[in-house]
Design a protein around this motif. Structure first.
Motif, PDB file in Angstrom:
ATOM      1  N   HIS A 116      40.051  77.959 -82.342  1.00 11.21           N
ATOM      2  CA  HIS A 116      38.866  78.812 -82.213  1.00 11.21           C
ATOM      3  C   HIS A 116      39.125  80.178 -82.864  1.00 11.21           C
ATOM      4  N   SER A 117      40.300  80.735 -82.616  1.00 12.35           N
ATOM      5  CA  SER A 117      40.635  82.037 -83.191  1.00 12.35           C
ATOM      6  C   SER A 117      40.773  81.957 -84.709  1.00 12.35           C
ATOM      7  N   LEU A 148      32.790  76.563 -83.549  1.00 14.77           N
ATOM      8  CA  LEU A 148      33.179  77.483 -82.485  1.00 14.77           C
ATOM      9  C   LEU A 148      32.749  76.965 -81.121  1.00 14.77           C
ATOM     10  N   ALA A 149      31.578  76.345 -81.050  1.00 15.24           N
ATOM     11  CA  ALA A 149      31.120  75.797 -79.775  1.00 15.24           C
ATOM     12  C   ALA A 149      32.040  74.680 -79.291  1.00 15.24           C
ATOM     13  N   ALA A 150      32.474  73.817 -80.206  1.00 18.86           N
ATOM     14  CA  ALA A 150      33.289  72.669 -79.821  1.00 18.86           C
ATOM     15  C   ALA A 150      34.685  73.059 -79.368  1.00 18.86           C
ATOM     16  N   SER A 151      35.132  74.263 -79.744  1.00 23.18           N
ATOM     17  CA  SER A 151      36.458  74.721 -79.320  1.00 23.18           C
ATOM     18  C   SER A 151      36.381  75.899 -78.357  1.00 23.18           C
ATOM     19  N   SER A 152      35.212  76.130 -77.787  1.00 24.38           N
ATOM     20  CA  SER A 152      34.994  77.273 -76.906  1.00 24.38           C
ATOM     21  C   SER A 152      35.658  77.079 -75.546  1.00 24.38           C
ATOM     22  N   VAL A 233      48.041  76.621 -87.134  1.00 22.49           N
ATOM     23  CA  VAL A 233      47.826  76.590 -85.681  1.00 22.49           C
ATOM     24  C   VAL A 233      48.799  75.621 -85.019  1.00 22.49           C
ATOM     25  N   LEU A 234      48.907  74.424 -85.571  1.00 22.00           N
ATOM     26  CA  LEU A 234      49.801  73.424 -84.992  1.00 22.00           C
ATOM     27  C   LEU A 234      51.260  73.850 -85.110  1.00 22.00           C
ATOM     28  N   ASP A 235      51.631  74.501 -86.208  1.00 23.99           N
ATOM     29  CA  ASP A 235      52.988  75.027 -86.336  1.00 23.99           C
ATOM     30  C   ASP A 235      53.274  76.057 -85.250  1.00 23.99           C
ATOM     31  N   GLU A 236      52.296  76.905 -84.994  1.00 19.13           N
ATOM     32  CA  GLU A 236      52.499  77.991 -84.038  1.00 19.13           C
ATOM     33  C   GLU A 236      52.749  77.475 -82.620  1.00 19.13           C
ATOM     34  N   ILE A 237      52.105  76.366 -82.247  1.00 22.96           N
ATOM     35  CA  ILE A 237      52.292  75.860 -80.882  1.00 22.96           C
ATOM     36  C   ILE A 237      53.393  74.805 -80.800  1.00 22.96           C
ATOM     37  N   GLY A 238      54.083  74.562 -81.900  1.00 19.21           N
ATOM     38  CA  GLY A 238      55.216  73.653 -81.865  1.00 19.21           C
ATOM     39  C   GLY A 238      54.878  72.190 -81.970  1.00 19.21           C
ATOM     40  N   ALA A 239      53.739  71.856 -82.553  1.00 18.66           N
ATOM     41  CA  ALA A 239      53.403  70.443 -82.763  1.00 18.66           C
ATOM     42  C   ALA A 239      54.301  69.862 -83.839  1.00 18.66           C
TER      43      ALA A 239
END
Length: 543
Positions: A116-117, A148-152, A233-239
């Motif tokens: 979302h961000s 944005l709605a789908a990830s709100s 995004v996925l890198d940042e959360i460790g996926a």
């Protein structure tokens, strides 16, 4: 990530300013010796013949960008070979086995909040990428609002509630949870590739890994979304590497590879109902879960007590993108007592819509390739008694009437009588061009008319969205309890707006296939599992 810029970590811009993407597999950019080149929408509108001919020469390798010396090309994307396609499936399968073990706080809250961000921080760039692909700016903003709605926060809370429910009874922990299916392959539509890929990427939140096919005709937006939005995004959360993958190629070989591979679990297919229903049968034959997003033929009902100005505004949404969107109004049923006044309002609004370059403010119409299909459909309606109210001709970029122009005038026709309305092709099937049939039932007792209207909506072969305009509580209740067709029902609201946590996609009939329903990718790419946990201190009891 800086708003309004395209990251260069995995994309590159050569000396000619061309954005270049390889396949994205296992967290790496994979180049190729074959490329598809992307033209800017303005270049196509200004000189389609010359620029499309140039694109064909570039794609075949008959010339180079330096030899072409043109600013019409804005990007290029690598075409994946068979080995790259296999690598993507292996990478996704390995990633899925690890990613599904991550807690929901990471997969749902962490991933979707950062997604979302990332969208919010890069809105200007996303708008730019969408307009490059021909999406009018105002529609690009609507599409972004859907992402944005789908990830709100509201959507994330709903997903969490659906993915894990736990109670305690008789000393027993009881869990009803949804487990990820595994590897989800996605075939987005050419009319909305980037946003459809981001919609499908919601499936990652439930523990799946994703492979998305970038259409050869419009691959740039998808590659930007995967390389520069989702991958960071996925890198940042460790996926794990391989949680998201993107390849560009012809659909036939890719579909065959997906269907034949034991590593693939689900295939999300966007396309026409004819090809989609046939593909559904192939999926079942190969043991894959088909998740279909096909044609829509949405109905709007306007009752005698509706606010006609508001209802006309909502019906005019059916002309956005020149009718080339699946979730817009395709037909309207209006109460005979207010039909004349309502049709006048819709016609006036439709006639005010103008064509233009997609990056211009206020433009809502897109070029239409299927002029022959439009004229065939319009002629069919007129030959069966429909009346042309407004429109009906081609338009050039400046809005003047031009039978050879890229655009079509928003066209309103009046269809008298509800019972035989579906003999008209434009009523029975999705049209995908700016043609709005407004159906006026024969005058009758309101109670009988309500029954017939509800039946008409429910017997639509398609079932994406339906909407109703009425203020009488009893009438609203009749529609609310009676309409069962479709994945979404809107009452006194924009037909195309997004309202989390309500679904944005999915439907019944020819829209969603045999397994069709409201589509939440977070849920549709999972399966229910029940869990019972005891301490082990007591003997087992079978009753």
């Amino acid at each position: 990530m800086t708003a309004g810029t395209i990251r260069s970590a995995t994309s590159s811009v050569n000396g000619d300013g061309i954005i270049t993407y390889g396949s994205y597999v296992g967290g790496k950019d994979v180049p190729s010796d074959q490329w598809v080149h992307v033209l800017g929408a303005r270049a196509v509108l200004d000189d389609s013949f010359a620029n499309l001919a140039l694109k064909r020469k570039l794609d075949r390798g008959d010339t180079t960008l330096s030899e072409a010396a043109t600013n019409a090309v804005v990007g290029r994307v690598a075409v994946a070979d068979a080995n790259t396609i296999r690598m993507a499936m292996y990478s996704a399968a390995e990633a899925a086995a690890e990613w599904r073990t991550m807690p929901l706080s990471v997969r749902v809250d962490g991933y979707l909040e950062l997604m979302h961000s990332a969208i919010t921080d890069n809105i200007p760039t996303i708008e730019h990428m969408l307009t490059l692909e021909g999406h009018p700016l105002e529609l690009a903003r609507w599409e972004i609002s859907g992402m944005l709605a789908a990830s709100s926060r509201e959507a994330r809370q709903f997903y969490r509630e659906q993915l894990w429910r736990e109670t305690t009874a008789g000393g027993q922990r009881q869990i009803i949870r949804r487990q990820p299916d595994g590897v989800v392959c996605v075939n987005p539509p050419a009319n909305a590739p980037m946003v459809s890929a981001l919609f499908a990427a919601l499936s990652i939140a439930s523990g799946n890994a994703m492979i998305v096919r970038a259409p050869r005709s419009v691959p740039l937006g998808i590659m930007y979304a995967i390389h520069d939005l989702l991958a960071p995004v996925l890198d940042e959360i460790g996926a794990p590497a391989g949680t998201v993958n993107a390849v560009c190629g012809h659909p036939g070989p890719l579909f065959d590879a997906w269907l034949e591979s034991p590593l693939v679990n689900d295939i999300m297919y966007f396309g026409s109902s004819r090809t989609g229903v046939a593909f559904e049968r192939r999926c079942v034959t190969f043991g894959k879960k088909p998740i279909l997003e096909l044609a829509g033929n949405d109905a709007v009902v306007v009752w005698r007590d509706a606010d006609l100005d508001h209802a006309a505004q909502a019906v005019t949404e059916g002309f956005f993108g020149s009718g080339q969107l699946c979730m817009i109004p395709n037909q309207t049923v209006v109460h005979p007592a207010v039909a004349d006044a309502f049709i006048d309002r819709v016609s006036a609004r439709a006639s005010a819509l103008r064509p233009g370059y997609p990056d211009e403010e206020g433009v809502l119409l897109s070029p239409v390739l299927r002029h022959d299909a439009f004229r065939t459909c319009l002629d069919d309606a007129l030959s069966k008694g429909a009346v042309l109210v407004s429109g009906g001709s081609g338009m050039s970029l400046d809005g003047s009437t031009d039978g050879a122009g890229f655009f079509l005038e928003p066209t309103v026709i009046r269809v008298n009588g509800l019972r035989r309305a579906r003999e008209i092709l434009a009523v029975e099937h999705e049209t995908f061009f700016p043609l709005m049939p407004i159906i006026v039932p024969d005058a009758d007792d309101d109670d009988e008319l309500l029954t017939e209207t509800v039946e008409f909506v429910n017997t639509n072969l398609y079932g994406l969205r339906n909407s109703v305009w009425a203020t009488d509580d009893a009438v609203v209740e009749r529609f609310l309890t009676g309409i069962v067709n479709g994945g979404l029902l809107k009452i006194n609201d924009s037909h195309i707006s997004f309202s989390p946590p309500l679904p944005s996609h999915g439907g019944t009939g020819l829209t969603g296939g045999v397994f069709g329903e409201a589509n939440y990718p977070v849920l549709r790419t999972t399966h229910l599992q029940g869990v019972s946990i005891r301490s082990g201190a007591t003997a087992p009891r079978y009753r």
